[in-house]
Design an enzyme around this catalytic site. Structure first.
Site: not given
Length: 488
Positions: A11, A183, A190, A129, A33-34
């Site tokens: 992605a 994280k 955030e 980020g 996968r694709t």
């Protein structure tokens, strides 16, 4: 010779990280996968680069140099487990699997132990980020198998964002799930930062009657001072952005906020630890409330606007500027509290899990590349460097003095918001926490009396040593037995 690292998941975040790795001198083998996505990537953005495509996981593994390093950028949850199950039979002892998705830290702990039992190293790393950060330099927060860090640290430190002093915004965080936990705390902070900024914008618009241009200039000015941050910067840009018809685009964006769940994870973790994460929790709940758009509109038709005349209409220019200054103080104080609560939660969990965490270094990891990056973080890093056993950030000398100076403006904004029926859940929750945290006495004595009255839960006395518990027969018909399994 094989590729330096393998990558599964193409992605946008995955593609950008691959390009970042290759740009920094490393060869990459990729799989998706694709498989048409692999072909498209190789023919497009990856064309002519040291990036090799694979059409199966077995082929990907065969393309890698030993010890093999494979990074996953797939959807958190069962998809990560499914990919690991496919990879595991193809790996050898000493190989490394890295999960770069937004996985829950408890899943990371489980996966690390399962893979280590098979002789495979596992790292769960936070990546912050967004798409731009992945390409230009993210903040990276790796944790897991400590022996694996030397295998991937040259790549991670090369691709990470660099702070103003040139230090990579990447370092080893700690064992098992520490990287993904840090994280998660980052994401909670955030949420808090975004909410207090949104409340500041709302106060400007409704309590001060400021135009979009005036708000834009104010946020731009704030970004040159103590509130300097990526989120303040983009807020200024958003306020200036116009739709195709020349009107502010923000006016046409529906006030129903989305969320992906990491903020909720932070709140649940705080409840599990008994850590008062009030600002971040209210920020998550504010999004949930905003999503109830239809119900809110129905309630508005029933109750109307409590305040019929805005004070903004009667403000002089000087009064407006004084309130803008107070609003800056309010956002600054709430920001301090947000980080104070986040690091306190991190401290509680680290102690329970036996993690050795460097809070100064963690704060410095967020100085560049990530969404919460700001100049403010250097002050936090310095505070923890000067006092490693700092109980709470607000007790650091620098932040204590800042809060003393700015607190009056903070109170002014919260009080004025209440008077004008403007919801400021994050600003007000932060202030309530601050007043509670700095209060030597709280009404919890009544809570303990109530608990002892109906449940014989006992209480401590102010005229006896801590740890000595008492029970009162409040009605004369009870007994001397204290509570067992029933508690509230």
């Amino acid at each position: 010779m094989g590729a330096d690292i393998g990558f599964i998941g193409l992605a946008v975040m995955g593609e950008n990280l691959v390009l970042n790795i290759e740009r920094n001198g490393f060869s990459v083998a990729v799989f998706n996968r694709t498989t048409t996505v692999v072909d498209r990537f190789l023919a497009g953005r990856a064309h002519g680069k040291r990036i090799t495509g694979a059409h199966s996981i077995a082929e990907l593994v065969s393309l890698l140099a030993r010890p093999r390093k494979i990074m996953l950028m797939v959807k958190a949850g069962s998809a990560v487990d499914a990919v690991i199950d496919q990879i595991l039979p193809l790996l050898e002892k000493g190989d490394l699997v890295i999960d770069g998705g937004n996985s829950h830290y408890q899943d990371t702990i489980r996966r690390m132990h399962a893979l280590e039992a098979a002789g495979i190293h596992f790292i769960g790393t936070g990546v912050s980020g967004g798409e731009e950060g992945a390409l230009r330099g993210p903040s990276l927060m790796p944790g897991g198998s400590a022996q694996a860090w030397p295998l991937v640290s040259p790549i991670f430190c090369a691709i990470a964002a660099k702070a103003d002093d040139g230090t990579p915004c990447c370092d080893w965080v700690g064992s098992d799930g520490a990287g993904h936990y840090v994280k998660m705390i980052h994401n909670g902070i955030e949420y808090g930062d975004m909410q207090i900024i949104a409340e500041g914008y709302w106060f400007m618009k409704h309590a001060l009657g400021m135009s979009y241009e005036h708000m834009h200039h104010t946020f731009t000015r704030w970004n040159t001072g103590r509130l300097h941050s990526y989120l303040i910067e983009i807020t200024a840009a958003i306020l200036a952005h116009q739709d195709t018809d020349g009107t502010p685009l923000l006016e046409k964006i529906l006030d129903a906020a989305g969320q992906k769940g990491t903020g909720r994870w932070t709140c649940v973790a705080a409840l599990e630890e008994g850590s008062p994460l009030t600002l971040i929790t209210e920020s998550v709940m504010a999004r949930s409330l905003s999503a109830q758009k239809q119900a809110r509109c129905k309630a508005h038709r029933v109750f109307g606007s409590p305040v019929k005349v805005s004070k903004a209409e009667t403000l002089s220019a000087q009064q407006r500027e004084e309130l803008v200054s107070a609003l800056e103080d309010a956002l600054y104080c709430a920001k301090i509290v947000s980080y104070a609560q986040g690091f306190e939660l991190l401290s509680h969990t680290a102690k329970r899990r036996g993690w050795t965490l460097d809070f100064s270094r963690i704060a410095s990891l967020w100085r560049g590349g990530c969404i919460i990056r700001s100049g403010f973080l250097s002050k936090i890093s310095a505070a923890f460097a000067q006092q490693h056993d700092l109980e709470n950030l607000v007790l650091a000398p620098f932040f204590a003095e800042e809060l003393k100076r700015a607190c009056p403006g903070w109170r002014t904004i919260v009080a004025e918001s209440v008077r004008q029926a403007l919801p400021v859940p994050a600003l007000s929750a932060a202030l309530a926490w601050f007043d509670g945290f700095t209060g030597a006495a709280l009404p919890a004595n009544l809570l303990q009396a109530q608990r002892d009255y109906f449940g014989a839960h006992t209480y401590e006395r102010t005229d006896a040593p801590r740890g000595e518990f008492f029970h009162t027969n409040w009605t004369g018909t009870g007994g001397d037995t204290i509570a067992g399994t029933y508690s509230i």
